[in-house]
Design an enzyme around this catalytic site. Structure first.
Site, PDB file in Angstrom:
ATOM      1  N   GLU A 104       1.045  -1.206   0.106  1.00  0.00           N
ATOM      2  CA  GLU A 104       0.110  -0.053   0.069  1.00  0.00           C
ATOM      3  C   GLU A 104       0.854   1.157  -0.129  1.00  0.00           C
ATOM      4  O   GLU A 104       2.106   1.143   0.758  1.00  0.00           O
ATOM      5  CB  GLU A 104      -0.886   0.360   1.286  1.00  0.00           C
ATOM      6  CG  GLU A 104      -1.826  -0.822   1.325  1.00  0.00           C
ATOM      7  CD  GLU A 104      -1.616  -2.061   2.537  1.00  0.00           C
ATOM      8  OE1 GLU A 104      -0.755  -1.655   3.145  1.00  0.00           O
ATOM      9  OE2 GLU A 104      -2.285  -2.693   2.594  1.00  0.00           O
ATOM     10  N   TYR A 116       7.381   2.343  -7.901  1.00  0.00           N
ATOM     11  CA  TYR A 116       6.530   0.845  -8.092  1.00  0.00           C
ATOM     12  C   TYR A 116       6.179   0.590  -9.382  1.00  0.00           C
ATOM     13  O   TYR A 116       6.431  -0.589  -9.962  1.00  0.00           O
ATOM     14  CB  TYR A 116       5.614   0.864  -6.835  1.00  0.00           C
ATOM     15  CG  TYR A 116       6.026   1.097  -5.440  1.00  0.00           C
ATOM     16  CD1 TYR A 116       7.497   0.232  -5.220  1.00  0.00           C
ATOM     17  CD2 TYR A 116       5.283   1.761  -4.764  1.00  0.00           C
ATOM     18  CE1 TYR A 116       7.701   0.514  -4.000  1.00  0.00           C
ATOM     19  CE2 TYR A 116       5.899   2.139  -3.147  1.00  0.00           C
ATOM     20  CZ  TYR A 116       6.898   1.273  -3.079  1.00  0.00           C
ATOM     21  OH  TYR A 116       7.492   1.366  -1.599  1.00  0.00           O
TER      22      TYR A 116
END
Length: 158
Positions: A104, A116
C-alpha cells in the site's frame, strides 16, 4: 548511488532505523512496530560503505506472498537513486521464494508510486482513509486520513 549493500535487519539496528523513520514520516512507526516486524517478517537495512544505515525495508510474508510494509530511505540520502537500487535488490532476494508481492502507498506519494510502477507493480485498488495525515483546511492544520493505493506484482510464475 550503488555504494551501499543490503543486509538483514537486527535488533541492534533499531535505534538507527527509528531515527530515520522519525525523520522521514509525520506518522512514524513505533519501536514496538519494528520489534513486531523483526518477529514476524523479513527485514533489511541498507548500509553505505561507512556502515551507516541509510534506509530499510520491512516485509510480512505468508506462504508464497510478501507484503512490503515499509520502504524508507533517510531524507539525507533521498534523490540519489537509492530507493530504486534497493527495491531492485530486494525483489531479487524475494523472487526465488515468493510468487507475489503486495503493498500500500499513500495516494499523495507520487515518487513512490512512480517507482513501483517502473518495477512492474500494478495499481489494484484503493483503501479509503487508510493512513493518518495532516489536512490543511481554512488555514488550520488538523489530523485527518488519506487513501492508500493498493499495488501488486507477480515475481514469478508457478
Amino acid at each position: 548511488m550503488s555504494d551501499f549493500f543490503v543486509r538483514a535487519m537486527s535488533e541492534t539496528d533499531l535505534p538507527d532505523v527509528l531515527a530515520i523513520e522519525r525523520k522521514a514520516y509525520a506518522f512514524p512507526w513505533s519501536q514496538k512496530g519494528f520489534e513486531n516486524a523483526l518477529d514476524q517478517g523479513l527485514n533489511f537495512v541498507f548500509e553505505n560503505l561507512q556502515k551507516q544505515i541509510i534506509g530499510y525495508g520491512c516485509f510480512l510474508t505468508v506462504l508464497d506472498e510478501a507484503t512490503l510494509m515499509n520502504l524508507c530511505i533517510s531524507p539525507d540520502y533521498q534523490g540519489q537513486g537509492i530507493a530504486k537500487s534497493a527495491l531492485k535488490q530486494l525483489l531479487e532476494k524475494l523472487q526465488d521464494n515468493f510468487q507475489f508481492i503486495y503493498l500500500e502507498v499513500r495516494e499523495s506519494n507520487r515518487p513512490a508510486r512512480n517507482l513501483y510502477t517502473k518495477f512492474g507493480f500494478s495499481e489494484d485498488g484503493i483503501r479509503k482513509n487508510y493512513y493518518p495525515a495532516w489536512i490543511k483546511k481554512d488555514g488550520v492544520q488538523t489530523e485527518g486520513r488519506e487513501d492508500a493505493i493498493l499495488m501488486s506484482k507477480r515475481l514469478r510464475n508457478i
